[in-house]
Design an enzyme around this catalytic site. Structure first.
Site, short mmCIF file in Angstrom:
data_model
loop_
_atom_site.label_atom_id
_atom_site.label_comp_id
_atom_site.label_asym_id
_atom_site.label_seq_id
_atom_site.Cartn_x
_atom_site.Cartn_y
_atom_site.Cartn_z
N THR A 25 0.83 -1.20 0.00
CA THR A 25 0.00 0.00 0.00
C THR A 25 0.87 1.25 0.00
O THR A 25 1.75 1.39 0.84
CB THR A 25 -0.92 0.01 1.24
OG1 THR A 25 -1.74 -1.15 1.21
CG2 THR A 25 -1.78 1.25 1.27
N GLN A 99 -3.50 -5.79 -7.99
CA GLN A 99 -4.09 -6.48 -6.85
C GLN A 99 -5.44 -5.85 -6.52
O GLN A 99 -5.52 -4.64 -6.25
CB GLN A 99 -3.19 -6.42 -5.61
CG GLN A 99 -3.74 -7.33 -4.51
CD GLN A 99 -3.07 -7.14 -3.17
OE1 GLN A 99 -3.20 -6.09 -2.55
NE2 GLN A 99 -2.33 -8.15 -2.73
N HIS A 175 -6.99 -10.33 -3.65
CA HIS A 175 -6.42 -10.22 -2.30
C HIS A 175 -7.32 -10.95 -1.31
O HIS A 175 -8.35 -10.45 -0.90
CB HIS A 175 -6.30 -8.75 -1.92
CG HIS A 175 -5.36 -8.48 -0.77
ND1 HIS A 175 -4.91 -9.46 0.06
CD2 HIS A 175 -4.79 -7.33 -0.32
CE1 HIS A 175 -4.11 -8.92 0.98
NE2 HIS A 175 -4.01 -7.63 0.75
N ALA A 177 -6.11 -11.98 1.72
CA ALA A 177 -5.20 -12.03 2.86
C ALA A 177 -5.34 -10.80 3.74
O ALA A 177 -6.18 -9.93 3.51
CB ALA A 177 -3.75 -12.16 2.36
N ASN A 178 -4.51 -10.75 4.80
CA ASN A 178 -4.28 -9.56 5.63
C ASN A 178 -5.52 -8.98 6.30
O ASN A 178 -5.57 -7.79 6.62
CB ASN A 178 -3.59 -8.47 4.81
CG ASN A 178 -2.18 -8.86 4.41
OD1 ASN A 178 -1.71 -9.94 4.75
ND2 ASN A 178 -1.51 -7.99 3.68
N TYR A 180 -8.59 -8.56 5.16
CA TYR A 180 -9.55 -7.82 4.36
C TYR A 180 -10.74 -8.72 3.99
O TYR A 180 -10.89 -9.81 4.53
CB TYR A 180 -8.85 -7.20 3.16
CG TYR A 180 -7.76 -6.24 3.60
CD1 TYR A 180 -8.04 -5.18 4.47
CD2 TYR A 180 -6.43 -6.41 3.19
CE1 TYR A 180 -7.05 -4.33 4.91
CE2 TYR A 180 -5.44 -5.55 3.63
CZ TYR A 180 -5.75 -4.51 4.49
OH TYR A 180 -4.76 -3.67 4.94
N ARG A 227 -4.07 -14.34 -3.48
CA ARG A 227 -3.16 -14.22 -2.33
C ARG A 227 -3.85 -14.65 -1.04
O ARG A 227 -5.00 -14.31 -0.79
CB ARG A 227 -2.67 -12.77 -2.18
CG ARG A 227 -1.43 -12.69 -1.27
CD ARG A 227 -0.90 -11.29 -1.14
NE ARG A 227 0.52 -11.30 -0.81
CZ ARG A 227 1.14 -10.36 -0.11
NH1 ARG A 227 0.46 -9.35 0.38
NH2 ARG A 227 2.43 -10.43 0.12
N ASN A 235 -5.45 -7.06 11.50
CA ASN A 235 -6.81 -6.55 11.36
C ASN A 235 -7.82 -7.40 12.12
O ASN A 235 -8.96 -7.59 11.68
CB ASN A 235 -7.20 -6.40 9.89
CG ASN A 235 -6.55 -5.20 9.23
OD1 ASN A 235 -6.39 -4.16 9.86
ND2 ASN A 235 -6.15 -5.35 7.97
N GLY A 295 15.21 -10.98 2.38
CA GLY A 295 16.49 -10.62 1.79
C GLY A 295 17.12 -11.78 1.04
O GLY A 295 16.44 -12.68 0.55
N GLY A 313 9.21 -7.33 -0.47
CA GLY A 313 8.45 -6.11 -0.26
C GLY A 313 9.31 -4.91 0.07
O GLY A 313 9.67 -4.12 -0.79
#
Length: 355
Positions: A25, A99, A175, A177-178, A180, A227, A235, A295, A313
């Site tokens: 975002t 997305q 989306h 996930a997360n 939502y 995803r 959330n 990484g 990300g």
């Protein structure tokens, strides 16, 4: 041995590497009507050496917005503005998916027009706060979607997917996930319905599956990714029996022939390996690397077969040419969390990650 720098055919779409830019975002749709600006085109074009870019979350409808200045794909003006972004990426040889992110109960009436309030599977407020022009505000009790409104929400995803293709995107990522809307349907605490859209595992997965079916029917399965983030409490999400719930979800999605599944991993690598084994298509992993951003070590996950591709990300924000730096072993500019904003970059507690 396959490496992250080898090409990948994504349902027939050639990618120059298996390094994916994770959706993040950015909240830069300052223009009228939540449309991306010229700065958005520059931002994504700078990162076009990724094998695949997945855009920031884009709301498929007005009521799907949960943060200030996030872009949409539900108006002609937004389509035209996104076309400038996708043209800039393609001119640099990049591939970009949009997305589609409906935030559901994560939002606030001050972000919406015409007296709208956020919607959700059930009228249960999320125990969290969201960013508004007036600062952090607690989420309000959302409106419970009726069956007719659920069907309209699915149609909104379809319309946004068609708009994405019209805007020049190579495909879309749904989306789920997360915390939502789609994950709200999956969860135990956000979805307390007893009808066919809740209750049982089959009821909980139904909304996400129906969205995926409708979108693939509209634009083709080769253009659709999905995803997930099993067990992610972000959330205010609570989920039980993760192997069963997500196993059933992937079983239901498998016949659709999606371009990929993109898993945002929690601390349970065994669950990741189970879902990886179950999913027969392309598997993209955003690995659990807390407290550090993903990484160099993540490249080995492609080499050992844990995943087909790996998404990064935070390092993509501070290192636009990240694939080159990864191939050379660095150096890497350090991400500054103070510059992050929005749903995918902050707010984690026991399941923290920067991407």
């Amino acid at each position: 041995m396959t490496t992250a720098f080898d090409p990948l055919s994504l349902a027939g779409l050639p990618l120059n590497s298996r390094i994916v830019m994770s959706p993040m975002t950015r909240s830069r749709a300052y223009g009228p009507g939540q449309a991306p600006t010229e700065a958005t085109a520059v931002y994504y074009a700078q990162r076009a050496t990724a094998g695949l870019i997945v855009s920031e979350g884009i709301q498929p409808s007005v009521v799907g917005q949960g943060y200030p200045s996030t872009p949409g794909l539900h108006s002609d003006a937004q389509v035209e503005a996104w076309r400038r972004v996708t043209d800039a990426v393609h001119e640099k040889g990049g591939v970009i998916f949009a997305q589609l992110m409906h935030t559901g109960r994560i939002g606030h009436p001050s972000l919406l027009s015409d007296g709208l309030i956020s919607v959700a599977p059930s009228a249960v407020a999320a125990d969290t706060k969201v960013f508004t022009a007036e600062g952090l505000q607690p989420c309000v009790t959302p409106k419970e979607l009726t069956p007719t409104e659920i069907e309209q929400t699915i149609a909104d995803f379809v319309s946004a997917a068609r708009n994405a293709i019209a805007a020049g995107f190579d495909g879309v990522e749904i989306h789920g996930a997360n915390g939502y809307l789609i994950q709200q349907f999956l969860s135990d605490n956000a979805n307390v319905r007893t009808d066919e859209w809740g209750g049982t595992t089959q009821g909980r997965i139904r909304f996400g599956v129906e969205v995926a079916k409708a979108v693939t029917d509209a634009i083709g399965s080769h253009r659709v990714g999905f995803r997930i983030s099993p067990g992610n409490p972000f959330n205010d999400i609570v989920e039980s029996d993760l192997p069963g719930l997500y196993g059933e979800l992937l079983t239901a999605l498998s016949p659709l022939g999606l371009a990929y599944v993109h898993l945002m991993e929690g601390p349970d690598r065994e669950l990741t390996l189970q879902l990886r084994k179950q999913w027969q298509g392309t598997f993209i992993l955003n690995p659990f690397t807390h407290p550090n951003p993903t990484g160099l070590d993540a490249l080995g996950l492609v080499e050992d077969g844990t995943t087909d591709a790996v998404s990064f990300g935070a390092l993509f924000i501070s290192n636009p040419d990240l694939p080159r730096r990864l191939q050379q072993g660095g150096p890497f500019a350090t991400p500054d969390p103070a510059t992050f904003y929005g749903g995918d970059e902050r707010g984690y507690t026991d399941y923290p990650t920067l991407d």
